[in-house]
Design an enzyme around this catalytic site. Structure first.
Site, mmCIF file in Angstrom:
data_model
loop_
_atom_site.group_PDB
_atom_site.id
_atom_site.type_symbol
_atom_site.label_atom_id
_atom_site.label_comp_id
_atom_site.label_asym_id
_atom_site.label_seq_id
_atom_site.Cartn_x
_atom_site.Cartn_y
_atom_site.Cartn_z
ATOM 1 C CG ASP A 169 -69.043 -22.467 -67.942
ATOM 2 O OD1 ASP A 169 -68.494 -23.574 -67.806
ATOM 3 O OD2 ASP A 169 -69.222 -21.908 -69.034
HETATM 4 N N1 URA Z 1 -72.038 -24.088 -72.298
HETATM 5 C C1 URA Z 1 -71.216 -23.190 -71.720
HETATM 6 O O1 URA Z 1 -70.443 -22.537 -72.392
HETATM 7 N N2 URA Z 1 -71.269 -23.049 -70.377
HETATM 8 C C2 URA Z 1 -72.146 -23.721 -69.597
HETATM 9 O O2 URA Z 1 -72.184 -23.519 -68.374
HETATM 10 C C3 URA Z 1 -73.009 -24.627 -70.211
HETATM 11 C C4 URA Z 1 -72.937 -24.817 -71.566
#
Ligand code: URA
Length: 244
Positions: free
Chosen positions: A110
């Site tokens: 993310d």
């Molecule tokens: N899980 C998440 O919620 N976000 C990420 O970036 C990676 C794993």
């Protein structure tokens, strides 16, 4: 392999552009200017410079990036700068082997997640590391909004149901590393999986950092935004070399 083809394979432009760079005396090999575009070299581990930029031949390209917060793992980002802007342009311009040009991230983090991200132009590597079948463990260091408790850890380990799937997902490992910190190991990579799992046990992710993939940890001397080539032992650490 001809020098113009070596440069081309590494992303320094079309064959014609690469030949031009060499003929203009802008390329050195092992410290010496080489101006014949068709001169042959053994490419393996070859060190050269192009307009002063030092490069080592790598084929395929495997690298790690310390993803900083506020970057998107997309070639066409919507809000934040793309992680691809952190890489030198030859890595983004390597000639197309699969459906896209240049190296690609192995899965996505993310925009607000930091830490270890692998990139490559080897489609098999992407497939092997992303496939849930191969269960490559990924370790996340989570900072939570509310204090963590034993009940939350037990539920993360025994399995929680996410909204899009009736099958529970469970952490392969989970431990508290502070009052508001968890270390969580997952072997699959569903959309926002850590955030959704932590929300499912009535807590919230305030910070998320990926510290390890397989046996490969983010090196302590790397800073956010830096990248480096993976070494053969790094590939083994993510379980790849043995499988090739
Ligand atoms: N899980 C998440 O919620 N976000 C990420 O970036 C990676 C794993």
């Amino acid at each position: 392999m001809q020098l113009q083809d070596i440069l081309y394979s590494q992303g320094f432009g079309t064959r014609r552009v690469c030949a031009g760079l060499i003929q203009q005396g802008l390329v050195t090999v092992s410290g010496e200017v080489v101006s014949e575009a068709d001169r042959s070299f053994d490419p393996s581990g070859l060190n050269f410079t192009v307009q002063g930029v030092a490069w080592t031949y790598h084929q395929p390209a495997y690298l790690m990036l310390y993803k900083p917060a506020g970057t998107e793992c997309s070639q066409k980002p919507s809000t934040y700068p793309s992680i691809y802007t952190l890489l030198p342009s030859p890595l983004r311009l390597r000639p197309q082997k699969g459906p896209v040009q240049g190296v690609q991230a192995v899965g996505r983090l993310d925009q607000d997640t930091t830490g270890l991200l692998l990139l490559t132009d080897d489609g098999k590597f992407i497939h092997r590391l992303s496939s849930p079948k191969h269960h490559v463990p990924k370790v996340y260091d989570v900072t939570t909004k509310h204090p963590v408790n034993v009940g939350q850890i037990e539920r993360l380990l025994s399995g929680v149901v996410l909204d899009d799937d009736p099958h529970p997902v469970r952490a392969a490992a989970c431990e508290a590393t502070g009052t508001h910190q968890l270390r969580l190991t997952l072997t699959e990579g569903k959309y926002h999986q850590v955030k959704r799992m932590v929300a499912a046990v009535s807590n919230r992710v305030d910070g998320l950092h990926r510290s390890r993939i397989g046996e490969l940890s983010l090196p302590p001397d790397m800073s956010p935004g830096q990248w480096r080539w993976l070494r053969p032992e790094d590939l083994r650490a993510v379980g790849y070399a043995a499988a090739r």
